[in-house]
Design a protein around this motif. Structure first.
Motif, PDB file in Angstrom:
ATOM      1  N   ARG A 800       0.838  -1.211   0.000  1.00 45.51           N
ATOM      2  CA  ARG A 800       0.000   0.000   0.000  1.00 45.51           C
ATOM      3  C   ARG A 800       0.867   1.252   0.000  1.00 45.51           C
ATOM      4  NH1 ARG A 800      -4.977  -0.814  -1.902  1.00 45.51           N
ATOM      5  NH2 ARG A 800      -6.049  -2.542  -0.846  1.00 45.51           N
ATOM      6  N   ASP A 804       0.935   3.974  -3.231  1.00 43.53           N
ATOM      7  CA  ASP A 804       0.703   5.417  -3.095  1.00 43.53           C
ATOM      8  C   ASP A 804       1.871   6.221  -3.668  1.00 43.53           C
ATOM      9  OD1 ASP A 804      -1.715   4.909  -1.880  1.00 43.53           O
ATOM     10  OD2 ASP A 804      -0.966   5.177   0.166  1.00 43.53           O
ATOM     11  N   ARG A 807       2.017   5.935  -7.547  1.00 44.42           N
ATOM     12  CA  ARG A 807       0.960   6.758  -8.133  1.00 44.42           C
ATOM     13  C   ARG A 807       1.336   8.237  -8.064  1.00 44.42           C
ATOM     14  NH1 ARG A 807      -3.167   4.596  -5.616  1.00 44.42           N
ATOM     15  NH2 ARG A 807      -3.937   3.337  -7.349  1.00 44.42           N
TER      16      ARG A 807
END
Length: 994
Positions: A800, A804, A807
């Motif tokens: 995760r 993030d 991205r």
């Protein structure tokens, strides 16, 4: 009141204890479980507990305790052998060997008892129909231990001639003992040949090659195979450290360090195992303590011989000890242990073995290992080799002085060492030096003081200058006037005073007779000193900009080169000026000018017959080429520097050359092994220069990367872990590079948890950087390692974090890969909806890109989504078949109707899922095809999976046609690598058709 554990709880605890770390805690838990099993009244459970505690004892320092539980097992066997299943029967007979060898390690065990036990073992093996091989090996071990050479030879021959059966020790363990016997006979070569299958990985077990790696160290050194000895130490110690059953091997590693000039490394290994040294009356295994303490004592004797008895060693008996104190304590302990064995054996075989071990002389002055040490041992410094242009037989003082003056005139690197020999020869012969020689010796001492930054260096140079003037040596007086300038500057003199001293020195140079051969050189040296001082002192003056200062310095250097460029007697000074200009050009981005200036400096040094001075500009030229991405050129220049610098005596300069060459080699595929050799040498020289935590740490990082690139991950990890504390202190870039390298090594070694820790630490360092890409990469790698370690929750969190970051920085390809990886984790945890959603996110991330990389990731995402869907059918297919079976055999009624309905629904659902997966695979296959031969492997896998899916949908013709079409495309690519796929496709087609 706590209730007694149930039999199931005891069985679960026994299973857990089997995988616990070896040592007292595992042993104590095993003893508790024996008591609990006995209290339960379950005889099968009791036998399992007895087997468990015996195994725990075997792999610890408490092997002697196994006799009691094994005696209970024997009673169980004698009462009812039929209660033992095949596995337990095999294990019961196997344990006789453990008990036999364990008895030998206990001096309180009488010889008569051991002989009786050997006879009992032979009787039971014969009754069970086993070969005599294991019995004869046990007899050999006993005879060899007590020094009965004739019986040992006979038993050895019988052992190795007997048939191997299920009771024979594992092949690796047998080779261990056979090789050790060859070493004891003085045949190192035959021992190494015996151990070869263990050392090369052909045969292994729980404790091999761990033990053989340690045993091979000294034989390898004695036979000149130093590289193998180094590698076996780094790899083997990593396997042995911290393992109670391998403390004898740890002792071998310490002994190896002591006899190869690696005393500091030996001390660190000893510190890691100091708690196992034991004391008088210690309950630990006596033979293990003797093996470990004996190795430690070899090291301590060596340190005492080096005059280091007062140096701190390691704590012992709860308090700090010096080397001398620990030596005396362990000498008493080992002597006591050896004497106990001698009393039991009735001879001095063990004490004689110990004496031979302790009296061994060093095998080599220094074998560099590449690992750093926290507390280096100060050893006597070897005298550099002086070139033999003149044979100075018998250290004749007159010849030594003449040669020293000759080398001084040429600036030879060995000059300092030769003046040391002059001083030593005068002292040895009692010769009184004349006035000139006395001043020259004072000059030598003043230079040493200056290099060391001694506060009296300036006074020393002033005294030397006066002495040379009194002796009529004005040129050397002028040179020492210049040295006084530098000493004053180092001593913190005011700028005005330093400049005044420079004026005096320059005046001394100009005052030399115009016909003096060194006048030009002295004047040029003074001018160069003035140019340097202008830069050094500018920081203490107001009104001068940094840029302006350097511009004036550059102009002064250019003028210097212009004025003296044609003067052959100052070529080295002109080369120095050009090197400084080259450094400046490089710093300002003018690589072309820098390269030309370095090349000119090299030519001037070689033309002046001062090749050693050419090594520095050549090294910098190599570094420049590396910076501009030309490692092959860098390698060429670094190799030339290594040749021209062969006579250098400065360890720091030697280290720089070696490290530069290592880095150039490491940047080229297939040259990692040679790169490691030079990085190892670089680390050694930086250690000699006192820069272990500086340049030495970076040399070790390069060495570790070279080892890792050559597939030697264990050695790389050992080297890097020793350098990591220093590298972390050199800034974030070095810390991240080091942790990334270490993590890759740990991952290769199967230590995924350790790799994850390093990646997470690297991620924490990079999270504050302007560019988030390194942070995202570290988080991704941490997630992969956490997943491999089975730490799913932590892996999900790390993915995760990485998603993030990818991205945020707009890295679509890497974002898609991280999303897919996270999807598979969720699928494995039984969360298909979450997994499918993540696959959809991955596809969206690369949906819009026209680049080949985006097309490839789309194809991979379609393929993996299809695989995820199809994998989810595995359980449903089983339900479908079960419902069909029940429906066929059941009577009519509501239950059978429900089963039939469920079966139809499951079949329809499976067909729908397969059609959806097939549609995804149909999208992926042409995408892989569009990417050409580089994506052929993935295209083949995709098409084969699609064909089998069609077959499951009862579309055999379509499935076969799909495979034939691909075979046609592959055949059209010719006989290259693509053709290797055809056999697999032919087999697939055959299965589909059948």
């Amino acid at each position: 009141m706590t209730s007694a554990p149930t039999p199931d709880e005891i069985r679960r605890a026994l299973w857990e204890n089997r995988s616990a770390p070896n040592g007292p805690l595992r042993n104590a838990r095993g003893e508790e479980l024996v008591a609990a099993a006995e209290a339960s009244g379950d005889r099968d459970l009791l036998r399992a507990a007895l087997f468990g505690v015996i195994q725990a004892y075997e792999y610890s320092t408490e092997r002697g305790k196994m006799m009691v539980p094994f005696a209970r097992l024997m009673r169980e066997w004698d009462e009812d052998p039929s209660a033992f299943d095949a596995h337990d029967t095999h294990t019961f007979h196997w344990l006789f060997k453990w008990v036999s060898s364990g008895m030998i390690t206990l001096p309180e065990m009488p010889l008569a008892t051991m002989e009786k036990w050997l006879a009992e073992m032979e009787r039971r093996y014969r009754t069970a129909g086993h070969s005599e091989r294991a019995v004869r090996q046990a007899e050999f071990e006993l005879a060899d231990h007590v020094g009965d050479t004739a019986r040992a030879a006979t038993a050895f021959a019988a052992w190795t001639a007997a048939e191997r059966d299920s009771m024979a020790n594992c092949h690796a363990c047998e080779l261990n003992d056979q090789g050790t016997y060859r070493v004891d006979q003085g045949d190192d070569e035959r021992a190494l040949a015996t151990w070869a299958p263990v050392l090369d990985g052909s045969t292994a077990c729980m404790e091999e090659p761990h033990r053989v790696l340690a045993l091979s160290l000294l034989p390898l050194v004695r036979t000149g195979r130093l590289d193998e000895a180094r590698a076996n130490h780094l790899r083997g110690y990593r396997m042995a450290k911290g393992n109670e059953s391998l403390l004898a091997s740890v002792g071998k590693h310490i002994e190896f360090c002591a006899l190869t000039g690696n005393e500091a490394r030996g001390l660190e290994l000893l510190a890691e195992h100091a708690a196992h040294l034991g004391t008088e009356g210690d309950p630990g295994n006596p033979w293990t303590r003797l093996q470990l303490s004996g190795g430690a004592l070899v090291l301590l004797r060596r340190l005492v011989a080096l005059g280091l008895a007062g140096q701190p060693a390691v704590p012992y008996e709860g308090r700090p000890h010096t080397v001398g104190e620990l030596h005396d304590a362990l000498a008493a302990l080992t002597a006591s242990l050896a004497a106990a064995f001698d009393r039991r054996n009735g001879n001095d075989a063990v004490s004689s073995w110990l004496r031979r071990r302790l009296e061994a002389e060093p095998l080599t002055d220094r074998l560099p290992l590449g690992v750093g040490t926290a507390h280096p041992v100060v050893r006597p410094v070897a005298t550099p080799v002086v070139p033999a242009a003149a044979d100075i037989a018998g250290e004749d003082v007159t010849a030594l002085v003449a040669r020293a003056r000759e080398l001084r005139a040429t600036g030879h690197p060995a000059t300092t060492a030769l003046w040391e020999r002059v001083g030593a020869a005068l002292e040895r012969t009692g010769t009184e030096p004349d006035a000139l020689l006395a001043v020259e010796l004072r000059e030598h001492r003043a230079l040493a003081a200056g290099r060391a930054g001694a506060p009296d260096a300036r006074a020393g140079f002033e005294e030397v200058a006066a002495g040379f003037r009194a002796a009529g040596e004005e040129s050397r007086a002028a040179l020492n006037d210049l040295r006084t300038v530098y000493a004053a500057l180092d001593g913190g003199a005011a700028p005005e005073e330093v400049l005044g001293l420079l004026d005096t020195a320059a005046g001394s140079a100009r005052a030399l007779d115009t016909a003096h051969p060194e006048r030009t050189r002295r004047i040029a040296t003074a001018e160069m000193t003035g140019a340097r001082l202008a830069v050094v002192l500018a920081s203490d003056e107001d009104g001068h900009e940094h840029g302006e200062t350097h511009a004036r310095f550059e102009a002064a250097l250019a003028a210097f080169v212009e004025e003296y460029g044609a003067a052959a007697d100052v070529s080295d000074l002109v080369a120095e000026a050009e090197q400084i200009r080259a450094d400046r050009a490089w710093q300002t981005g003018d690589g072309e000018s820098a390269d030309a200036l370095y090349a000119s400096a090299v030519r001037r040094c070689t033309d002046a017959d001062r090749p050693w001075d050419a090594a520095e500009p050549l090294t910098r030229r190599a570094q420049l080429r590396m910076a501009f991405g030309h490692p092959a050129d860098a390698e060429e220049f670094a190799r030339e520097a290594l040749v021209l610098g062969a006579e250098l005596a400065d360890p720091e300069r030697l280290g720089r050359i070696r490290l530069t060459l290592a880095e150039a080699l490491l940047a080229q595929d297939g040259k990692e092994a040679e790169g490691a050799e030079h990085a190892l040498e670089a680390a050694h020289w930086f250690d000699e220069a006192g820069h272990s935590d500086g340049a030495g740490a970076f040399a070790r990082l390069t060495l570790a990367q070279a080892y890792a690139g050559a597939g030697r991950s264990a050695e790389a990890a050992e080297v890097l872990e020793s350098a990591l504390p220093a590298l972390v202190g050199h800034g974030d870039d070095a810390a991240v590079r080091a942790r990334d390298t270490l993590a890759r090594c740990l991952r290769d070694l199967g230590d995924h948890r350790g790799a994850a820790e390093q990646y997470l630490l690297a991620a924490d360092v990079t999270k504050g950087w302007d560019d988030d890409r390194p942070h995202a990469q570290a988080a991704t790698l941490a997630a992969e390692s956490l997943a491999a370690a089975g730490m799913t929750g932590e892996a999900v969190a790390a993915y995760r974090r990485a998603i993030d970051l990818w991205r945020a920085v707009g890295e679509a390809v890497l974002l898609a890969r991280a999303l897919r990886s996270l999807a598979w984790l969720h699928a494995g945890d039984g969360e298909p909806e979450a997994a499918r959603s993540l696959m959809d996110e991955a596809l969206a991330a690369v949906a819009d890109g026209d680049e080949p990389s985006h097309l490839l990731e789309r194809a991979r995402t379609w393929t993996q989504t299809a695989e995820l869907l199809l994998d989810g059918l595995d359980g449903l297919d089983g339900v479908d078949e079960e419902a069909d079976d029940e429906g066929e055999g059941a009577a009519d009624g509501p239950d059978s109707d429900a089963a039939l309905t469920a079966a139809i629904a499951a079949r329809e659902h499976g067909a729908a899922v397969r059609r959806e997966a097939l549609a995804l695979l149909d999208r992926a296959a042409p995408a892989f095809a569009a990417l050409g031969e580089p994506a052929l492997d993935e295209r083949v896998r995709c098409v084969v999976r699609a064909a089998w899916t069609e077959s499951e949908l009862d579309l055999p013709a379509e499935a076969a046609g799909r495979v034939r079409a691909l075979m046609s495309d592959v055949s059209a690519l010719g006989d290259g690598p693509a053709a290797a796929h055809l056999p697999r496709l032919e087999r697939t087609l055959s299965h589909l058709s059948g």
